[in-house]
Structure formats: structure tokens, C-alpha cells
Design a protein around this motif. Sequence first.
Motif, PDB file in Angstrom:
ATOM      1  N   CYS A  89      -0.924  16.140  -0.811  1.00 12.80           N
ATOM      2  CA  CYS A  89      -1.895  15.123  -1.223  1.00 12.80           C
ATOM      3  C   CYS A  89      -2.771  15.751  -2.304  1.00 12.80           C
ATOM      4  O   CYS A  89      -3.460  16.727  -2.059  1.00 12.80           O
ATOM      5  CB  CYS A  89      -2.721  14.745   0.002  1.00 12.80           C
ATOM      6  N   GLY A 130       0.853  -1.178   0.000  1.00 12.22           N
ATOM      7  CA  GLY A 130       0.000   0.000   0.000  1.00 12.22           C
ATOM      8  C   GLY A 130       0.890   1.229   0.000  1.00 12.22           C
ATOM      9  O   GLY A 130       2.096   1.145   0.307  1.00 12.22           O
ATOM     10  N   SER A 131       0.312   2.390  -0.350  1.00  7.65           N
ATOM     11  CA  SER A 131       1.157   3.590  -0.299  1.00  7.65           C
ATOM     12  C   SER A 131       1.408   3.992   1.152  1.00  7.65           C
ATOM     13  O   SER A 131       2.327   4.748   1.439  1.00  7.65           O
ATOM     14  CB  SER A 131       0.555   4.734  -1.114  1.00  7.65           C
ATOM     15  N   SER A 132       0.605   3.466   2.090  1.00  8.84           N
ATOM     16  CA  SER A 132       0.866   3.732   3.512  1.00  8.84           C
ATOM     17  C   SER A 132       2.292   3.321   3.879  1.00  8.84           C
ATOM     18  O   SER A 132       2.976   4.032   4.610  1.00  8.84           O
ATOM     19  CB  SER A 132      -0.081   2.941   4.417  1.00  8.84           C
ATOM     20  N   SER A 143      -5.217   0.747  -4.309  1.00  5.92           N
ATOM     21  CA  SER A 143      -6.351   0.584  -3.392  1.00  5.92           C
ATOM     22  C   SER A 143      -7.612   1.302  -3.831  1.00  5.92           C
ATOM     23  O   SER A 143      -8.688   1.008  -3.331  1.00  5.92           O
ATOM     24  CB  SER A 143      -5.987   1.121  -2.004  1.00  5.92           C
ATOM     25  N   LYS A 144      -7.489   2.288  -4.712  1.00  3.58           N
ATOM     26  CA  LYS A 144      -8.641   3.156  -4.998  1.00  3.58           C
ATOM     27  C   LYS A 144      -9.201   2.846  -6.383  1.00  3.58           C
ATOM     28  O   LYS A 144     -10.093   2.026  -6.509  1.00  3.58           O
ATOM     29  CB  LYS A 144      -8.227   4.621  -4.857  1.00  3.58           C
ATOM     30  N   ASP A 174       1.273  12.746  -3.026  1.00  5.95           N
ATOM     31  CA  ASP A 174       0.481  11.532  -2.809  1.00  5.95           C
ATOM     32  C   ASP A 174      -0.691  11.552  -3.797  1.00  5.95           C
ATOM     33  O   ASP A 174      -1.604  12.365  -3.680  1.00  5.95           O
ATOM     34  CB  ASP A 174      -0.011  11.516  -1.353  1.00  5.95           C
ATOM     35  N   ALA A 226      -2.981   9.145  -4.473  1.00  4.94           N
ATOM     36  CA  ALA A 226      -3.860   7.996  -4.249  1.00  4.94           C
ATOM     37  C   ALA A 226      -5.127   8.066  -5.119  1.00  4.94           C
ATOM     38  O   ALA A 226      -5.670   7.040  -5.521  1.00  4.94           O
ATOM     39  CB  ALA A 226      -4.239   7.919  -2.769  1.00  4.94           C
ATOM     40  N   TYR A 227      -5.582   9.294  -5.410  1.00  5.04           N
ATOM     41  CA  TYR A 227      -6.874   9.451  -6.110  1.00  5.04           C
ATOM     42  C   TYR A 227      -6.724  10.034  -7.512  1.00  5.04           C
ATOM     43  O   TYR A 227      -7.703  10.493  -8.090  1.00  5.04           O
ATOM     44  CB  TYR A 227      -7.797  10.347  -5.259  1.00  5.04           C
ATOM     45  N   ASN A 259      -7.137  14.267   0.303  1.00  2.72           N
ATOM     46  CA  ASN A 259      -8.100  13.599   1.176  1.00  2.72           C
ATOM     47  C   ASN A 259      -8.113  14.376   2.496  1.00  2.72           C
ATOM     48  O   ASN A 259      -7.060  14.521   3.109  1.00  2.72           O
ATOM     49  CB  ASN A 259      -7.637  12.154   1.404  1.00  2.72           C
ATOM     50  N   TYR A 304       0.361  10.927   7.404  1.00  2.00           N
ATOM     51  CA  TYR A 304       1.664  11.636   7.353  1.00  2.00           C
ATOM     52  C   TYR A 304       2.084  11.966   8.781  1.00  2.00           C
ATOM     53  O   TYR A 304       3.204  11.746   9.181  1.00  2.00           O
ATOM     54  CB  TYR A 304       1.576  12.923   6.513  1.00  2.00           C
ATOM     55  N   ARG A 342      -3.302  -4.756  -0.603  1.00  2.00           N
ATOM     56  CA  ARG A 342      -2.225  -3.954  -0.009  1.00  2.00           C
ATOM     57  C   ARG A 342      -1.050  -3.841  -0.969  1.00  2.00           C
ATOM     58  O   ARG A 342      -0.023  -4.503  -0.829  1.00  2.00           O
ATOM     59  CB  ARG A 342      -1.739  -4.549   1.336  1.00  2.00           C
ATOM     60  N   PHE A 383      -4.556  13.765   4.746  1.00  2.00           N
ATOM     61  CA  PHE A 383      -4.503  12.362   5.160  1.00  2.00           C
ATOM     62  C   PHE A 383      -3.700  12.256   6.468  1.00  2.00           C
ATOM     63  O   PHE A 383      -2.570  12.744   6.541  1.00  2.00           O
ATOM     64  CB  PHE A 383      -3.851  11.560   4.042  1.00  2.00           C
ATOM     65  N   THR A 421      -1.201   4.151  -5.565  1.00  2.00           N
ATOM     66  CA  THR A 421      -1.787   2.995  -4.888  1.00  2.00           C
ATOM     67  C   THR A 421      -2.721   2.234  -5.815  1.00  2.00           C
ATOM     68  O   THR A 421      -3.286   2.808  -6.750  1.00  2.00           O
ATOM     69  CB  THR A 421      -2.561   3.419  -3.624  1.00  2.00           C
TER      70      THR A 421
HETATM   71  C1  LIG Z   1      -4.294  10.224   0.427  1.00  2.00           C
HETATM   72  C2  LIG Z   1      -4.074   8.800   0.770  1.00  2.00           C
HETATM   73  N1  LIG Z   1      -2.845   8.283   0.637  1.00  2.00           N
HETATM   74  C3  LIG Z   1      -2.591   7.010   0.927  1.00  2.00           C
HETATM   75  C4  LIG Z   1      -3.600   6.189   1.369  1.00  2.00           C
HETATM   76  C5  LIG Z   1      -3.236   4.786   1.754  1.00  2.00           C
HETATM   77  O1  LIG Z   1      -3.569   3.932   0.778  1.00  2.00           O
HETATM   78  P1  LIG Z   1      -3.023   2.448   0.706  1.00  2.00           P
HETATM   79  O2  LIG Z   1      -4.215   1.598   0.745  1.00  2.00           O
HETATM   80  O3  LIG Z   1      -2.286   2.405  -0.599  1.00  2.00           O
HETATM   81  O4  LIG Z   1      -2.099   2.225   1.845  1.00  2.00           O
HETATM   82  C6  LIG Z   1      -4.904   6.665   1.517  1.00  2.00           C
HETATM   83  C7  LIG Z   1      -5.963   5.791   2.006  1.00  2.00           C
HETATM   84  O5  LIG Z   1      -7.070   6.146   2.273  1.00  2.00           O
HETATM   85  C8  LIG Z   1      -5.137   8.011   1.204  1.00  2.00           C
HETATM   86  O6  LIG Z   1      -6.359   8.566   1.350  1.00  2.00           O
END
Ligand SMILES: Cc1ncc(COP(=O)(O)O)c(C=O)c1O
Length: 353
Positions: free
Chosen positions: A151, A78-80, A211-212, A182, A184-185, A155, A108, A220, A105, A209
Motif C-alpha cells: 500500500c 471500489g478498489s475493495s 473514493s479519495k 494499492d 488509493a492515495y 494507510n 487485505y 463505489r 489497510f 480508486t
Molecule cells: C489503502 C486503501 N485501499 C483501498 C481502500 C478502499 O477504497 P474503495 O473505496 O475504493 O473501496 C481504502 C479505503 O480506505 C484504502 O485506505
Amino acid sequence: MSIARLARPEIRKLHAYDAAQQVDDTIRLNANESPVASKVGNFRRPLNRYPEVRPRNLQRALARRFGCGTEQLLVTRGSSEAIDLLVRTFCRAGRDTVLTTTPSFSMYRHYADVQGANVVEVATLAEDDFHIDVDAILAACSDATRLIFICSPNNPTGTILPAADLERLLELRGERSAVVVDEAYVEFSRTPSAIGMLDKHPNLLVLRTLSKALGFAGARCGAVAGPTDVIRMLNAVQAPYALATPVVECVEDALQDEQLAAAERAVERIVSERDRLIDAIGDFDFVRKIWPSEANFFLIEVDDAEKLMRHCADRKVLLRHFGGDLGNCIRISVGSAADNEQLLSALRSLRGS
Ligand SMILES: Cc1ncc(COP(=O)(O)O)c(C=O)c1O
């Protein structure tokens, strides 16, 4: 000069884990694995064997998809995990600083707190449509600012940092800070990925990521793209065998053309549902404001967020209320057409209550 010099001195000296060799068509008596292959699951690779230390095919496929060189990318859980690796690589406890905008988010700050790094937050304001102000970010930077997290789309606000503003930030911070975008979206937005700027800006890192938009939150898997010397350091910090065999195989399948085309169609549906929901929700008199969004969620402000949250939860619809500076704001993730109808029906009954 490279931003690798901003990393913690002990990390700059660190070598990647020296894993047992893996060579096809050989008898592996070098890794204390079991010789007995389990019958559990339906995987192409045997689970009694460790996965590759780093999944090379996946790394190549993701680099191709995101538009960077293979050596400019590290596949992460995941990017987390990428956020965690960046903070651990660049920040000395009690000395170095992570800069974020707020609201944004929360991970961080979370990983900065885990590492003991200082956090500087630059507020973005609801009345300014949460505009990300590069001058305010620059003014908040110091010699200790190692990482600037941007971001975009943000988010939970859905805000974008336009490419020209990002370029300005990258240029004016130069080699004094790493700027981490970041994304993610990003697939839900009209703004192109910043990955295309990597070769021009050696202080840029980009998080992606699966994930979205790709719909694989359960697998993950994410990635960080950036300068090859920084990616090498992150690789040395990441746990060996970080990506499990079932995950690697699942993501390899997810990256096949047919799956990608289906994911693209899903993104189109979600974006059109988002716009439909925003229109419909705008009609409720208890909704004070809806912020424009380039993500698969949007933020609204209502008269009484707690009442609305309770009312929707009683009707089996969960939304996200952060409180704090976001007061009566609620973030709504866009669901399927049926999910969204259930939300609208809950909101209609709130109007009548
Ligand atoms: C802005 C942002 N970055 C990273 C993530 C983490 O995503 P991942 O599922 O890739 O760990 C999220 C998850 O909600 C997010 O909103």
C-alpha cells in the motif's frame, strides 16, 4: 511466462458469464427485464434495463486517465472489490498465502480470511518511520506466496515505497508472486503511479480508486490494472452487471474535464491543509511524534490516545485510533479548513484541561 498461471486452476478454466445480448435500437425480449421504464431518478439510461455487463466507456475513460490500455483495466465496485477479486482468483483456501506489511489497510487480511488463505505479515516499525523493507518481504516469501500487497502511500502511516524498491521487489519475485500496489492515495503524493511500470513488469497489478482524491467514495468505483490475461480472469470472477447504471453515469460525469480540474484543485487544498495541520499539531506538548505523510491523512503519537479520542469526540470530531501495535497513535484525515479548525480548537482545549 505469465502470473496468470499462479491463479487457482478452476479459475484459469472459468469463462465470463454469458449475458443476454445488448444491441441498441432492438426490442429486448431476451433478458426478462420489465418493459416499463421507471420515473425514479434522472438518468440517461433506462433503469428497467440491465446496465452493460462491463461499462466499456467508463473502462476506456479510466484506462486513459490512469495511463494504461483498456484491456489492462477492470472497473470494480471500489478498489475493495478488486482486493476481494484478486484474493479469490489467486488463493486456494488453506494452501496459498497473501503477504502484507503491517500496519496497513486491514482489508487485505479481511479478504484473505474470507477466502481461507494464509496471511504472512511483515512488520514495519514506528522507530524506522514505517520504512517498507523489501529484503524483509523477500525473506518472508515462500512458494505459496501468491499475492504481495504493497500500500503506497500506506494507510495508516502515509509511507511510500520508492519506485526503485518496488522495481527490486518486482524483479526478485519475478513470476513467482503477483505484486499488488494499492494506490488509493497516490494523487496526494509526489510519487508517480506504478501504472507506468505495467508493460515492463508482468507480475505487477495496480489498484486505483475514485473514493479519495476524486471525492466519490459514495459511488463505489475503483479499478485494477495489470496484465491482460489476469484482467480477463478477474473479469470472469466479478459479478455480471457489477456497476449499477446510476454509478456508471455518476462516474462518467465525474470524469469530465471540468470536474477533474475541480478535483485537482481540491487535492491541492487538502495537501496544503495537511501541511498546515501537521505544523500546528506539532506545537502541542502532548504530541510526541508526527510521521511524514504523502496522503490525505497523517499519523501522530500522543501521550494518551484514548483521552484525546474521547475529548475530540465530545467536541464532535472523530479521529481513528487503532490500538494494538499502534499503541498511542492516531490517524487524522485532513478535512476542510473549517473541519481542521474545529479539530485544532478541540486540541487547544485539551492542552488546557
Ligand atoms: C489503502 C486503501 N485501499 C483501498 C481502500 C478502499 O477504497 P474503495 O473505496 O475504493 O473501496 C481504502 C479505503 O480506505 C484504502 O485506505
